[in-house]
Design a protein around this motif. Sequence first.
Motif, PDB file in Angstrom:
ATOM      1  N   ASP A 248       0.763  -1.301   0.054  1.00 44.33           N
ATOM      2  CA  ASP A 248       0.154   0.140   0.133  1.00 44.33           C
ATOM      3  C   ASP A 248       0.787   1.141  -0.057  1.00 44.33           C
ATOM      4  N   ILE A 249       1.404   1.506  -1.275  1.00 49.34           N
ATOM      5  CA  ILE A 249       2.079   2.820  -1.383  1.00 49.34           C
ATOM      6  C   ILE A 249       1.795   3.344  -2.615  1.00 49.34           C
ATOM      7  N   LEU A 312      25.140   3.973   0.643  1.00 48.53           N
ATOM      8  CA  LEU A 312      23.987   3.405   0.025  1.00 48.53           C
ATOM      9  C   LEU A 312      23.423   2.600   1.269  1.00 48.53           C
ATOM     10  N   ARG A 313      21.947   2.986   1.415  1.00 48.35           N
ATOM     11  CA  ARG A 313      21.402   2.093   2.495  1.00 48.35           C
ATOM     12  C   ARG A 313      19.974   1.732   2.073  1.00 48.35           C
ATOM     13  N   MET A 314      19.481   0.412   2.429  1.00 45.57           N
ATOM     14  CA  MET A 314      18.394   0.064   2.249  1.00 45.57           C
ATOM     15  C   MET A 314      17.542  -0.193   3.557  1.00 45.57           C
ATOM     16  N   GLN A 315      16.323  -0.256   3.362  1.00 44.78           N
ATOM     17  CA  GLN A 315      15.445   0.316   4.626  1.00 44.78           C
ATOM     18  C   GLN A 315      14.948  -1.283   4.895  1.00 44.78           C
ATOM     19  N   ALA A 316      14.930  -1.695   6.251  1.00 44.79           N
ATOM     20  CA  ALA A 316      14.310  -2.654   7.017  1.00 44.79           C
ATOM     21  C   ALA A 316      12.958  -2.563   7.093  1.00 44.79           C
ATOM     22  N   ASP A 317      12.363  -3.516   6.587  1.00 47.85           N
ATOM     23  CA  ASP A 317      10.700  -3.618   6.862  1.00 47.85           C
ATOM     24  C   ASP A 317      10.554  -3.782   8.495  1.00 47.85           C
ATOM     25  N   SER A 318       9.924  -2.669   9.037  1.00 46.75           N
ATOM     26  CA  SER A 318       9.795  -2.643  10.394  1.00 46.75           C
ATOM     27  C   SER A 318       8.789  -3.580  11.030  1.00 46.75           C
ATOM     28  N   ASP A 386       6.187  -3.930   3.285  1.00 49.82           N
ATOM     29  CA  ASP A 386       7.022  -2.877   2.515  1.00 49.82           C
ATOM     30  C   ASP A 386       7.040  -3.498   0.997  1.00 49.82           C
ATOM     31  N   LEU A 387       7.519  -2.563   0.149  1.00 52.43           N
ATOM     32  CA  LEU A 387       8.129  -3.015  -1.236  1.00 52.43           C
ATOM     33  C   LEU A 387       9.318  -3.544  -1.014  1.00 52.43           C
ATOM     34  N   ARG A 388       9.394  -5.006  -1.278  1.00 53.07           N
ATOM     35  CA  ARG A 388      10.557  -5.698  -1.152  1.00 53.07           C
ATOM     36  C   ARG A 388      10.846  -6.801  -2.271  1.00 53.07           C
ATOM     37  N   PHE A 389      11.993  -6.934  -2.654  1.00 56.74           N
ATOM     38  CA  PHE A 389      12.127  -7.801  -4.059  1.00 56.74           C
ATOM     39  C   PHE A 389      12.900  -8.959  -3.641  1.00 56.74           C
TER      40      PHE A 389
END
Length: 496
Positions: A248-249, A312-318, A386-389
């Motif tokens: 939901d983004i 460069l930083r990716m975001q963890a899904d909280s 989250d959007l994750r690949f």
Amino acid sequence: MSIAIKLNDEYLDLFDNTSVQIEADSPLFGDNYIPGTKVYSHRIRKSRTNQRLLGIPELLSNQEKFKVYDNAQYFIKNILWKPGSIKVREANNIDSYSISFHSDAGEAQLKIKDLSLRDLDLGSDATNLTQGNVYPAQNHVFFPVKNEIFYDDKNPDYGGYINYYHGGQFVNNSTGTSTHTRVAFPFLLHILNQVFKSLGYYGMTGEWISDPQIRRVVIFNSQALDQINGSSTNIFQSTVNYASQMPDISVGAFLIRVKQFFGISFIFNPITKYVKIVRLDDVINDQDYTDFTAKTARGFLKSENAISGFTLRMQADSKDETFETLDSAWLEYKVNGGGDKIEVQSSPLFVINDEDTINPRTWTIPVLNQKGNSPEFELGQDNAFDLRFMMYNGMQPDSQSNNFPQGHYMTSGFSLRWDGPNGIYEKLYKSWLNFRINTTPVERDIRINVIDIHNFDFTKKMMIDYIKYLPVRYRISVNYKTGIAAANFDLMKVNL
């Protein structure tokens, strides 16, 4: 006349002294937004034609609302510069209206404003359990993922695995039980293509979409295809509706995160109606250029490059509890000691060597600990993800030499983490970031004509006095009577 605007094949009435400011930003820059082309607000006549075409009432009412009008065309010196959209900014009942014109990515931004990815019509497909195929042979795929808390306490029968696979098949539920669940993972390229089509484009082009590794990338999903029949058996839905499988983004956030994660840029072409996807590294490594020396004024302004490195930083899904228990140092990668940040609001899943709790074997599969979504089990769509690949690796052997469909954050030639010889930095970002660190910003005035404007390509280098530059932005004034003034360019020196 040097300026003309058509809306639905009729000319708008302009003032004789109309002068407009055009600003075009390179789609290659702007780490946190999607740059585009915009003609800043300018006034047009309050005429019967304009009033009719723009739907502006003579008297105020409670219902009126300024709109975005498609099917607009902007002409400079009788040559179609760009098709796009018009937005009314201001109207009075005396003599004039104020409008702005938006094209390419700028027009796309108007269309996607306030739209969620789930609001789009992304189509649907029959559930396809075929294994071994990647996009475009299939639009979605299934592979096992360990997630012991998917159903929270709503499904006591649950065995702890999404898309459990054994004995050469995805295992169905026996009568009266719901041990197993099923979740589809759409291929990224299919969803991207559907998004562009929903914005009025025919689709996408570019070498990136033919990359066999990129064709394996899927979007992680936490929306179960559960369907309970009369015997209280979970028999699963037979159709995958893609919009409902999306995080939901907003549409804008989706496009920005994809371009950040994969080191790419979207080139919206409003004339061909295709979106070209280019790799940033490819742009830097391309030696082609156009010589603008003869059109460039002698003066210049050179500035200091404030960038010395990148983090460069990716975001963890909280919502994924595995980030609290497993090593997540891979989320961050520093180039030249850090400095400027590129924050990617996405990340892949963890992968573990798992001791199967249902059948005796060890297999390498993704893992997370995060509540899922299933209206059939009173979970609705409220558990955000989250959007994750992830990558689809096709059929791989478990410890018993039995093949199963595997999802992973890497394949033999590509990784969805920053580091390593096959990581995102080395494969997709290295040349581009080295250019950003070692470049010199320069500002020059260049006298370009309408053909130059019409054919301008931000992905092509400009040669000036035997030095190559990559254009970042240009600003230009066009007058209704006198025509095009010299354009002011922001350039980045290419040290190749």
